[in-house]
Scaffold this active site. Structure first.
Site, PDB file in Angstrom:
ATOM      1  N   SER A 119       0.826  -1.205   0.000  1.00 56.45           N
ATOM      2  CA  SER A 119       0.000   0.000   0.000  1.00 56.45           C
ATOM      3  C   SER A 119       0.857   1.250   0.000  1.00 56.45           C
ATOM      4  O   SER A 119       0.343   2.348  -0.161  1.00 56.45           O
ATOM      5  CB  SER A 119      -0.918   0.003   1.218  1.00 56.45           C
ATOM      6  OG  SER A 119      -0.161  -0.114   2.400  1.00 56.45           O
ATOM      7  N   HIS A 140      -2.449  -2.651  -6.168  1.00 57.58           N
ATOM      8  CA  HIS A 140      -2.945  -2.320  -4.838  1.00 57.58           C
ATOM      9  C   HIS A 140      -4.465  -2.489  -4.783  1.00 57.58           C
ATOM     10  O   HIS A 140      -5.205  -1.730  -5.416  1.00 57.58           O
ATOM     11  CB  HIS A 140      -2.528  -0.875  -4.482  1.00 57.58           C
ATOM     12  CG  HIS A 140      -2.913  -0.462  -3.110  1.00 57.58           C
ATOM     13  ND1 HIS A 140      -3.174   0.848  -2.765  1.00 57.58           N
ATOM     14  CD2 HIS A 140      -3.087  -1.177  -1.970  1.00 57.58           C
ATOM     15  CE1 HIS A 140      -3.484   0.913  -1.483  1.00 57.58           C
ATOM     16  NE2 HIS A 140      -3.446  -0.313  -0.987  1.00 57.58           N
ATOM     17  N   GLU A 152      -5.368  -0.097  -7.873  1.00 55.79           N
ATOM     18  CA  GLU A 152      -4.392   0.923  -8.261  1.00 55.79           C
ATOM     19  C   GLU A 152      -3.199   0.178  -8.843  1.00 55.79           C
ATOM     20  O   GLU A 152      -2.688  -0.745  -8.209  1.00 55.79           O
ATOM     21  CB  GLU A 152      -3.919   1.627  -6.973  1.00 55.79           C
ATOM     22  CG  GLU A 152      -4.051   3.098  -6.948  1.00 55.79           C
ATOM     23  CD  GLU A 152      -3.608   3.687  -5.596  1.00 55.79           C
ATOM     24  OE1 GLU A 152      -3.342   2.968  -4.621  1.00 55.79           O
ATOM     25  OE2 GLU A 152      -3.541   4.906  -5.541  1.00 55.79           O
ATOM     26  N   ASN A 190      -4.092   6.036  -0.756  1.00 54.16           N
ATOM     27  CA  ASN A 190      -3.624   6.152   0.636  1.00 54.16           C
ATOM     28  C   ASN A 190      -2.996   7.506   0.931  1.00 54.16           C
ATOM     29  O   ASN A 190      -3.006   7.960   2.072  1.00 54.16           O
ATOM     30  CB  ASN A 190      -2.634   5.031   0.959  1.00 54.16           C
ATOM     31  CG  ASN A 190      -3.356   3.738   1.286  1.00 54.16           C
ATOM     32  OD1 ASN A 190      -4.573   3.729   1.444  1.00 54.16           O
ATOM     33  ND2 ASN A 190      -2.631   2.652   1.375  1.00 54.16           N
TER      34      ASN A 190
END
Ligand code: 3HC
Length: 291
Positions: A119, A140, A152, A190
């Protein structure tokens, strides 16, 4: 390159979800975890989550049974030798990932892609460590994987265009929408989401609101499906802290400083749902705020 056999390395919450959606999409899946009890628990969770989808009417029993039959569990890396891609979902620590790649590489097929579900760790750095940087990529996924529609995709500096196209096609076959992110700390989601959660913890720490009012505020005032403190517990407070530390170190700005209250919760072993207590206590129904 079409990817038909998918290896998933690490049978925790994310590996479990990735194997689940790959199997439902008709791919052959090899799920590897070196700890047999973790593997057993993961396969049982997958069966439970597929059943949940049958109950909700989003899949039928034939699809459920077919998906379960496509997943093979194993505890050794040689089981991954026939995979076109291995998606690594081991704990979010660079030393662990490096050690796992070193063990995996001798068993990986010469054409196989290695994707990391990291992440926040640099794909360029992990790719270099893997020794197959051109076939190394970030994929991700989001928790809970069967419900969240996004993947992602992160290209390292040396990732080949063929690798990117192959994983884009795979993610789409798994029913996901893809976005491309540049290889900088936190990527896109994130980088934005986790500082928001950290800010909610600061708001609690500074007494601006209570756990309940902060969560209600973001649910009803910003239409988030979960309040940020509920989401922190759901993701795991240790993971939230790890991501904040990566952002703080990687981007070097004070605005990414982890909230001291978050640091204390993690130090206490109050990690959220998985430990039974975080910002909420999960021994009651509904869960009770802990402050
Ligand atoms: N497989 C696995 N879990 C499932 C599932 C499935 N097929 N279907 C539902 N769930 C889980 C939920 O997480 C929750 O767990 P619980 O039963 O143990 O409490 C429960 O099932 C809730 O199910 P519901 O059907 O009641 O919930 P909803 O359908 O209303 O939606 C949700 C649940 C999709 C999780 C929604 O609340 C949501 O979108 N929340 C936000 C999630 C989010 O933001 N995720 C991203 C986290 S960040 C991340 O993953 C990145 C990482 O790198 C940090």
């Amino acid at each position: 390159m079409t990817l038909n056999t998918v290896g998933v390395l690490g049978a925790g919450a994310m590996g479990n979800g990735i194997a689940h959606v790959a199997a439902l999409a008709g791919l052959n899946v090899v799920l590897v975890d070196t700890a047999q009890p973790v593997l057993d628990k993961s396969l049982a969770t997958m069966a439970k989550n597929l059943e949940r989808q049958v109950q909700k009417g989003t899949i039928d029993q034939t699809a459920e049974q077919a998906a379960l039959a496509r997943v093979k569990g194993a505890t050794t890396h040689d089981a991954l030798s026939l995979c076109d891609i291995v998606i690594e979902a081991v704990p979010e620590r660079e030393d662990i990932k490096r050690a796992v790649y070193a063990q995996l590489l001798p068993h990986l097929a010469p054409h196989a892609i290695l994707a990391s579900n990291t992440s926040s760790i640099s794909i360029t750095k992990l790719g270099h460590a893997s020794g197959i940087a051109d076939r190394f990529v970030g994929m991700h996924f989001f928790n809970p994987v069967p419900m969240m529609k996004l993947v992602e995709i992160i290209s390292g500096l040396a990732t080949s265009p063929a690798t990117i196209s192959a994983v884009e096609a795979l993610a789409q076959r798994m029913g996901k929408t893809t976005i491309m992110a540049q290889d900088f700390s936190g990527f896109i989601v994130n980088r934005i989401l986790v500082p928001m959660i950290n800010e909610a913890i600061f708001a609690l720490h500074e007494g601006i609101g209570t756990i309940t009012s902060i969560d209600q505020g973001m649910k009803l005032g910003a239409s988030h499906p979960m309040g940020p403190l509920t989401l922190a517990d759901f993701v795991g407070l240790d993971i939230v802290l790890d991501v904040m530390r990566v952002l703080h170190e990687g981007l070097g700005e004070d605005k990414y400083r982890p909230c001291p209250l978050l640091v204390n919760y993690v130090a206490a072993g109050w990690l959220g749902r998985k430990s039974g207590r975080g910002f909420y206590d999960y021994s009651t129904t509904p869960p009770t705020p802990t402050r």
